[in-house]
Design an enzyme around this catalytic site. Structure first.
Site, PDB file in Angstrom:
ATOM      1  N   ALA A   1     125.529 114.961  93.775  1.00 46.60           N
ATOM      2  CA  ALA A   1     124.447 116.178  93.499  1.00 46.60           C
ATOM      3  C   ALA A   1     123.918 114.800  92.416  1.00 46.60           C
ATOM      4  O   ALA A   1     122.731 115.518  91.460  1.00 46.60           O
ATOM      5  CB  ALA A   1     124.916 117.033  93.845  1.00 46.60           C
TER       6      ALA A   1
ATOM      7  N   TYR B   1     125.536  99.329 107.777  1.00 45.25           N
ATOM      8  CA  TYR B   1     124.737 100.280 107.293  1.00 45.25           C
ATOM      9  C   TYR B   1     124.645 101.172 108.728  1.00 45.25           C
ATOM     10  O   TYR B   1     125.081 102.310 108.851  1.00 45.25           O
ATOM     11  CB  TYR B   1     123.529  99.892 106.050  1.00 45.25           C
ATOM     12  CG  TYR B   1     123.380 101.403 106.206  1.00 45.25           C
ATOM     13  CD1 TYR B   1     124.207 102.221 105.199  1.00 45.25           C
ATOM     14  CD2 TYR B   1     122.290 102.144 106.705  1.00 45.25           C
ATOM     15  CE1 TYR B   1     123.426 103.550 104.443  1.00 45.25           C
ATOM     16  CE2 TYR B   1     121.658 103.047 106.480  1.00 45.25           C
ATOM     17  CZ  TYR B   1     122.647 103.908 105.174  1.00 45.25           C
ATOM     18  OH  TYR B   1     121.682 105.133 104.415  1.00 45.25           O
TER      19      TYR B   1
ATOM     20  N   PRO C   1     116.308 110.666 107.718  1.00 42.92           N
ATOM     21  CA  PRO C   1     115.145 110.407 107.409  1.00 42.92           C
ATOM     22  C   PRO C   1     115.270 108.995 107.306  1.00 42.92           C
ATOM     23  O   PRO C   1     115.945 108.748 107.508  1.00 42.92           O
ATOM     24  CB  PRO C   1     116.152 110.674 106.022  1.00 42.92           C
ATOM     25  CG  PRO C   1     116.949 111.345 105.616  1.00 42.92           C
ATOM     26  CD  PRO C   1     117.885 111.086 106.716  1.00 42.92           C
TER      27      PRO C   1
HETATM   28  P1  NDP Z   1     121.208 108.486  95.726  1.00 34.62           P
HETATM   29  O1  NDP Z   1     121.648 106.502  95.586  1.00 34.62           O
HETATM   30  O2  NDP Z   1     119.567 107.963  94.919  1.00 34.62           O
HETATM   31  O3  NDP Z   1     121.944 108.748  95.392  1.00 34.62           O
HETATM   32  C1  NDP Z   1     122.924 109.075  96.075  1.00 34.62           C
HETATM   33  C2  NDP Z   1     124.888 109.596  95.906  1.00 34.62           C
HETATM   34  O4  NDP Z   1     125.455 109.040  96.504  1.00 34.62           O
HETATM   35  C3  NDP Z   1     124.493 109.832  94.595  1.00 34.62           C
HETATM   36  O5  NDP Z   1     124.551 110.875  93.803  1.00 34.62           O
HETATM   37  C4  NDP Z   1     126.297 109.473  94.300  1.00 34.62           C
HETATM   38  O6  NDP Z   1     127.057 109.556  93.110  1.00 34.62           O
HETATM   39  C5  NDP Z   1     126.756 109.418  95.651  1.00 34.62           C
HETATM   40  N1  NDP Z   1     127.862 108.869  95.942  1.00 34.62           N
HETATM   41  C6  NDP Z   1     128.095 107.765  96.103  1.00 34.62           C
HETATM   42  N2  NDP Z   1     129.255 106.880  96.787  1.00 34.62           N
HETATM   43  C7  NDP Z   1     129.506 107.992  95.987  1.00 34.62           C
HETATM   44  C8  NDP Z   1     131.428 108.190  96.045  1.00 34.62           C
HETATM   45  N3  NDP Z   1     132.016 106.950  96.640  1.00 34.62           N
HETATM   46  N4  NDP Z   1     132.072 109.051  96.090  1.00 34.62           N
HETATM   47  C9  NDP Z   1     130.582 110.318  95.934  1.00 34.62           C
HETATM   48  N5  NDP Z   1     130.269 110.223  95.512  1.00 34.62           N
HETATM   49  C10 NDP Z   1     129.662 108.831  95.381  1.00 34.62           C
HETATM   50  O7  NDP Z   1     120.859 107.615  97.207  1.00 34.62           O
HETATM   51  P2  NDP Z   1     120.077 108.731  98.529  1.00 34.62           P
HETATM   52  O8  NDP Z   1     120.005 109.754  97.632  1.00 34.62           O
HETATM   53  O9  NDP Z   1     118.783 108.233  99.008  1.00 34.62           O
HETATM   54  O10 NDP Z   1     120.981 109.485  99.427  1.00 34.62           O
HETATM   55  C11 NDP Z   1     121.395 110.298 100.196  1.00 34.62           C
HETATM   56  C12 NDP Z   1     122.486 109.810 101.434  1.00 34.62           C
HETATM   57  O11 NDP Z   1     121.012 109.973 101.724  1.00 34.62           O
HETATM   58  C13 NDP Z   1     123.307 108.818 101.618  1.00 34.62           C
HETATM   59  O12 NDP Z   1     123.847 109.214 102.755  1.00 34.62           O
HETATM   60  C14 NDP Z   1     121.944 107.685 102.385  1.00 34.62           C
HETATM   61  O13 NDP Z   1     122.799 106.919 102.614  1.00 34.62           O
HETATM   62  C15 NDP Z   1     121.217 108.646 103.124  1.00 34.62           C
HETATM   63  N6  NDP Z   1     120.140 107.810 103.423  1.00 34.62           N
HETATM   64  C16 NDP Z   1     118.833 107.360 102.856  1.00 34.62           C
HETATM   65  C17 NDP Z   1     117.710 107.554 102.681  1.00 34.62           C
HETATM   66  C18 NDP Z   1     116.598 106.594 101.639  1.00 34.62           C
HETATM   67  O14 NDP Z   1     116.039 105.973 102.063  1.00 34.62           O
HETATM   68  N7  NDP Z   1     116.923 106.765 100.734  1.00 34.62           N
HETATM   69  C19 NDP Z   1     117.561 107.135 104.678  1.00 34.62           C
HETATM   70  C20 NDP Z   1     118.315 108.193 104.843  1.00 34.62           C
HETATM   71  C21 NDP Z   1     119.599 108.213 104.536  1.00 34.62           C
HETATM   72  P3  NDP Z   1     127.489 109.275  92.101  1.00 34.62           P
HETATM   73  O15 NDP Z   1     127.002 108.159  92.175  1.00 34.62           O
HETATM   74  O16 NDP Z   1     127.473 109.690  90.285  1.00 34.62           O
HETATM   75  O17 NDP Z   1     129.545 108.974  92.370  1.00 34.62           O
HETATM   76  C1  8X3 Z   2     118.452 104.537 104.437  1.00 34.79           C
HETATM   77  C2  8X3 Z   2     116.611 104.050 105.854  1.00 34.79           C
HETATM   78  O1  8X3 Z   2     115.436 102.510 106.721  1.00 34.79           O
HETATM   79  O2  8X3 Z   2     116.850 101.503 105.227  1.00 34.79           O
HETATM   80  O3  8X3 Z   2     119.230 105.057 105.930  1.00 34.79           O
HETATM   81  O4  8X3 Z   2     118.062 101.730 106.417  1.00 34.79           O
HETATM   82  S1  8X3 Z   2     117.007 102.711 106.270  1.00 34.79           S
END
Ligand code: NDP
Ligand code: 8X3
Length: 252
Positions: free
Chosen positions: A10, A152, A182
């Site tokens: 979060a 990934y 997404p």
């Molecule tokens: P961000 O990098 O903005 O946020 C990722 C979040 O995950 C951060 O709050 C980070 O918190 C947390 N996180 C990462 N590793 C850990 C860990 N080991 N333990 C606890 N928390 C962790 O990315 P998004 O919001 O875009 O990504 C959120 C999810 O959505 C991911 O699973 C991503 O794969 C997925 N996603 C993203 C897309 C995109 O294009 N952005 C599209 C599709 C899916 P902290 O570093 O403080 O631990």
């Molecule tokens: C994140 C979207 O297309 O960069 O999951 O893999 S993509």
């Protein structure tokens, strides 16, 4: 009674936007992540708006820490109604013969094993109450693959499979499971993937109006607030200019 939502990851992106959305709508929110300062700031921001917030600082990859922290939740926070398994990341982008094995391990350990550790700790709390809703944040990369996306994509295919499996396993426990997939969304995702290279991260969204974190938070909120007899099992959401993982109509 106020409902409780727990969101992993979060401190940024989708997770942060989801925490804000639900807090603003009267939910008690459990926010988690590794970056303590960001958790503290978010807790302050939400508390100032009158929300009840519990912040838990842990890394989803640390199995015993996950078990201990969730296992010792204060009584008033135990009845988790909604779990959003959001914490995740992509690291690196290379052909399979050139990939960095440490990057692969980080993705598998976080996106798959971390999600399992958290689910294993929270699901029994829901089963005991015969009620709950779990959201797994997969990706369109969990339904399709693209060049250099190998590990990934595999990790997100695993999340997709787990969502379907969890839905079946928890059907009799009255627990809904929703897989969110997404497409391109501008968060810190690409900055993390490209290890802080801002230019390369910015380029990912060139010529498009990508999803915002709030768009994803809004669909989670929508799915979570449907009537009891309705469950959205899977929801794919992309920017309007993206049809599939590889087909985009960029204005460049
Ligand atoms: P961000 O990098 O903005 O946020 C990722 C979040 O995950 C951060 O709050 C980070 O918190 C947390 N996180 C990462 N590793 C850990 C860990 N080991 N333990 C606890 N928390 C962790 O990315 P998004 O919001 O875009 O990504 C959120 C999810 O959505 C991911 O699973 C991503 O794969 C997925 N996603 C993203 C897309 C995109 O294009 N952005 C599209 C599709 C899916 P902290 O570093 O403080 O631990
Ligand atoms: C994140 C979207 O297309 O960069 O999951 O893999 S993509």
């Amino acid at each position: 009674m106020e409902k409780i939502i727990m969101i992993t990851g979060a401190t940024a992106g989708f997770g942060r936007a989801t925490a804000i959305k639900f807090a603003e709508n009267g939910y008690k929110v459990i926010i988690t992540g590794r970056r303590k300062e960001r958790l503290d700031d978010l807790e302050k921001e939400l508390s100032a708006k009158g929300a009840k917030v519990l912040s838990l600082n842990f890394d989803v990859r640390k199995r015993y820490e996950v078990e201990d922290i969730i296992g010792s939740l204060p009584d008033e926070w135990k009845n988790i109604d909604i779990l959003v398994n959001n914490a995740g990341l992509a690291v690196g982008m290379d052909h399979i013969d050139k990939g960095n094995i440490d990057d692969w391990e980080r993705m598998i350990d976080t996106n798959v094993k971390g999600l399992l550790y958290v689910t294993r700790a929270v699901a029994p709390l829901m089963v005991s109450r015969n009620s709950g809703h779990i959201f797994n944040i997969s990706s369109i990369a969990g339904k399709e693959v693209y060049e250099n996306g190998n590990v990934y994509c595999a990790s997100k295919h695993a999340v997709h499979a787990l969502s379907r499996a969890m839905r079946i396993d928890m059907l009799k426990d009255n627990i809904k499971v929703t897989n969110i997939a997404p497409g391109f969304a501008e968060t810190e995702f690409s900055l993390v993937r490209f290890k802080g290279d801002k230019e390369r991260a910015k380029n990912v969204y060139k010529g498009m109006d990508p999803l915002k974190a709030e768009d994803v938070a809004d669909v989670i909120f929508y799915c979570a607030n449907l009537p009891a007899h309705v469950c959205i099992n899977e929801l794919e959401i992309t920017p309007a200019i993206q049809a599939t993982v590889g087909y985009t109509n960029r204005k460049i």
